[in-house]
Structures are given as C-alpha cells and as structure tokens.
Design an enzyme around this catalytic site. Sequence first.
Site, PDB file in Angstrom:
ATOM      1  N   ASP A  30      32.523  44.619  44.605  1.00 28.52           N
ATOM      2  CA  ASP A  30      33.531  45.051  43.642  1.00 28.52           C
ATOM      3  C   ASP A  30      34.355  46.180  44.258  1.00 28.52           C
ATOM      4  O   ASP A  30      33.826  47.052  44.926  1.00 28.52           O
ATOM      5  CB  ASP A  30      32.847  45.529  42.353  1.00 28.52           C
ATOM      6  CG  ASP A  30      33.833  45.692  41.209  1.00 28.52           C
ATOM      7  OD1 ASP A  30      33.759  44.888  40.260  1.00 28.52           O
ATOM      8  OD2 ASP A  30      34.676  46.619  41.253  1.00 28.52           O
ATOM      9  N   ASN A  87      31.312  39.747  31.512  1.00 30.55           N
ATOM     10  CA  ASN A  87      32.158  40.172  30.408  1.00 30.55           C
ATOM     11  C   ASN A  87      33.072  39.010  30.021  1.00 30.55           C
ATOM     12  O   ASN A  87      33.610  38.329  30.901  1.00 30.55           O
ATOM     13  CB  ASN A  87      32.995  41.381  30.822  1.00 30.55           C
ATOM     14  CG  ASN A  87      32.131  42.590  31.149  1.00 30.55           C
ATOM     15  OD1 ASN A  87      31.081  42.782  30.543  1.00 30.55           O
ATOM     16  ND2 ASN A  87      32.555  43.389  32.112  1.00 30.55           N
ATOM     17  N   VAL A  96      39.623  41.060  34.438  1.00 31.13           N
ATOM     18  CA  VAL A  96      40.136  40.058  35.384  1.00 31.13           C
ATOM     19  C   VAL A  96      39.776  38.685  34.823  1.00 31.13           C
ATOM     20  O   VAL A  96      38.585  38.373  34.646  1.00 31.13           O
ATOM     21  CB  VAL A  96      39.549  40.239  36.799  1.00 31.13           C
ATOM     22  CG1 VAL A  96      39.987  39.097  37.710  1.00 31.13           C
ATOM     23  CG2 VAL A  96      39.978  41.583  37.385  1.00 31.13           C
ATOM     24  N   HIS A 100      33.606  35.716  36.414  1.00 22.38           N
ATOM     25  CA  HIS A 100      32.845  36.438  37.433  1.00 22.38           C
ATOM     26  C   HIS A 100      31.590  37.026  36.823  1.00 22.38           C
ATOM     27  O   HIS A 100      31.528  37.319  35.635  1.00 22.38           O
ATOM     28  CB  HIS A 100      33.684  37.544  38.086  1.00 22.38           C
ATOM     29  CG  HIS A 100      34.303  38.499  37.110  1.00 22.38           C
ATOM     30  ND1 HIS A 100      35.440  38.184  36.398  1.00 22.38           N
ATOM     31  CD2 HIS A 100      33.949  39.738  36.724  1.00 22.38           C
ATOM     32  CE1 HIS A 100      35.757  39.202  35.625  1.00 22.38           C
ATOM     33  NE2 HIS A 100      34.865  40.162  35.789  1.00 22.38           N
ATOM     34  N   MET A 101      30.613  37.202  37.685  1.00 20.27           N
ATOM     35  CA  MET A 101      29.344  37.827  37.317  1.00 20.27           C
ATOM     36  C   MET A 101      29.201  39.099  38.143  1.00 20.27           C
ATOM     37  O   MET A 101      29.432  39.075  39.353  1.00 20.27           O
ATOM     38  CB  MET A 101      28.203  36.857  37.625  1.00 20.27           C
ATOM     39  CG  MET A 101      26.816  37.362  37.336  1.00 20.27           C
ATOM     40  SD  MET A 101      25.618  36.106  37.804  1.00 20.27           S
ATOM     41  CE  MET A 101      25.916  34.901  36.508  1.00 20.27           C
ATOM     42  N   HIS A 102      28.874  40.204  37.479  1.00 20.12           N
ATOM     43  CA  HIS A 102      28.606  41.453  38.184  1.00 20.12           C
ATOM     44  C   HIS A 102      27.127  41.507  38.546  1.00 20.12           C
ATOM     45  O   HIS A 102      26.268  41.226  37.697  1.00 20.12           O
ATOM     46  CB  HIS A 102      28.900  42.659  37.288  1.00 20.12           C
ATOM     47  CG  HIS A 102      30.323  42.785  36.833  1.00 20.12           C
ATOM     48  ND1 HIS A 102      31.229  43.625  37.446  1.00 20.12           N
ATOM     49  CD2 HIS A 102      31.005  42.189  35.819  1.00 20.12           C
ATOM     50  CE1 HIS A 102      32.392  43.549  36.813  1.00 20.12           C
ATOM     51  NE2 HIS A 102      32.287  42.676  35.820  1.00 20.12           N
TER      52      HIS A 102
HETATM   53  P1  DGP Z   1      35.663  42.812  34.425  1.00 12.06           P
HETATM   54  O1  DGP Z   1      35.969  44.129  33.757  1.00 12.06           O
HETATM   55  O2  DGP Z   1      34.325  42.254  34.015  1.00 12.06           O
HETATM   56  O3  DGP Z   1      36.786  41.833  34.264  1.00 12.06           O
HETATM   57  O4  DGP Z   1      35.524  43.163  35.966  1.00 12.06           O
HETATM   58  C1  DGP Z   1      36.545  43.003  36.900  1.00 12.06           C
HETATM   59  C2  DGP Z   1      36.122  43.692  38.164  1.00 12.06           C
HETATM   60  O5  DGP Z   1      36.951  43.236  39.213  1.00 12.06           O
HETATM   61  C3  DGP Z   1      36.253  45.213  38.131  1.00 12.06           C
HETATM   62  O6  DGP Z   1      34.941  45.784  38.245  1.00 12.06           O
HETATM   63  C4  DGP Z   1      37.083  45.562  39.358  1.00 12.06           C
HETATM   64  C5  DGP Z   1      37.087  44.278  40.149  1.00 12.06           C
HETATM   65  N1  DGP Z   1      38.306  44.019  40.903  1.00 12.06           N
HETATM   66  C6  DGP Z   1      39.570  43.989  40.410  1.00 12.06           C
HETATM   67  N2  DGP Z   1      40.444  43.685  41.375  1.00 12.06           N
HETATM   68  C7  DGP Z   1      39.722  43.495  42.505  1.00 12.06           C
HETATM   69  C8  DGP Z   1      40.066  43.152  43.843  1.00 12.06           C
HETATM   70  O7  DGP Z   1      41.225  42.946  44.208  1.00 12.06           O
HETATM   71  N3  DGP Z   1      39.040  43.058  44.735  1.00 12.06           N
HETATM   72  C9  DGP Z   1      37.740  43.280  44.366  1.00 12.06           C
HETATM   73  N4  DGP Z   1      36.807  43.161  45.323  1.00 12.06           N
HETATM   74  N5  DGP Z   1      37.378  43.579  43.117  1.00 12.06           N
HETATM   75  C10 DGP Z   1      38.359  43.700  42.198  1.00 12.06           C
END
Ligand code: DGP
Length: 115
Positions: A30, A87, A96, A100-102
Amino acid sequence: MDSCIFCKIVAKQIPAAVLYESDRVLAFPDVSPQAPTHLLIIPKAHFSHVGEIPEAELSVIQEMVGAARRLASEKGLSERGYRLVMNVNPEGGQTVFHVHMHLLAGQQMGPSLVG
Ligand code: DGP
C-alpha cells in the site's frame, strides 16, 4: 477502466513493487501504509467493489485469500497474526473503486474493527 489506479498498476502504467502475481491476482505494498506491513491484494479484472463480482467469478476471492496466506507465510507473519480487510463502498471506507484486500500486520491490532 481507463481511469482506475489499480487497473493502471495491473497494466504496469503506474509502478508498484509486485510481491505476488498470478493470472488473476496481483499483490503490492500500500502506498500509504497503516501498519508495519500493509499490502494490497487485488483481482486483475476490474470490479468496482465486492458486490460487483459475478457469482461465477467469486473464486477470485479465494485466490486473493490464498495469495494473502502465502505472503503472510513468506514474511513469517502466519503465527504472529495479521488482519485481512475489504472495505466496500463509501460507508464501508472504500476510496479506490477496484476490489482489493488489505493485509495488515507487524503490530498488535486493536479490538475495534471500526474507526
Ligand atoms: P480503501 O480505502 O480500502 O479503498 O483503500 C485504498 C488503498 O489504496 C489506500 O490504503 C491507499 C492505496 N492506494 C491508493 N493509490 C495507490 C497507488 O497508486 N499505489 C498503491 N500502492 N496504493 C495506493
């Protein structure tokens, strides 16, 4: 999806340090980590949120969990523990809109799942 950040990462148009890749799944750190280890595991195909994944394609979630388990194991996190979070839509905290899974790890997680 032309404007989707994660689709651009899949297409290698935006750089990411890929940690796992299969035909259907990609994992990378992330960009703004909220724990010592904070990885994102995504389907390569664009689905805006989990509710948009057709029933017939839900096996991609299984693959994402499999990737998470494998990464946690490789990083020696399996025994200590980690948290997997998805989320969904704005009230679920999603920012985003590509599924996706964190994978969060490396510290003691608090008891609260909301914040
Ligand atoms: P969410 O809030 O669950 O939609 O998490 C989106 C995550 O995506 C947030 O923790 C930051 C990450 N993120 C946003 N843009 C980018 C990117 O360009 N590259 C990477 N590696 N992560 C990103």
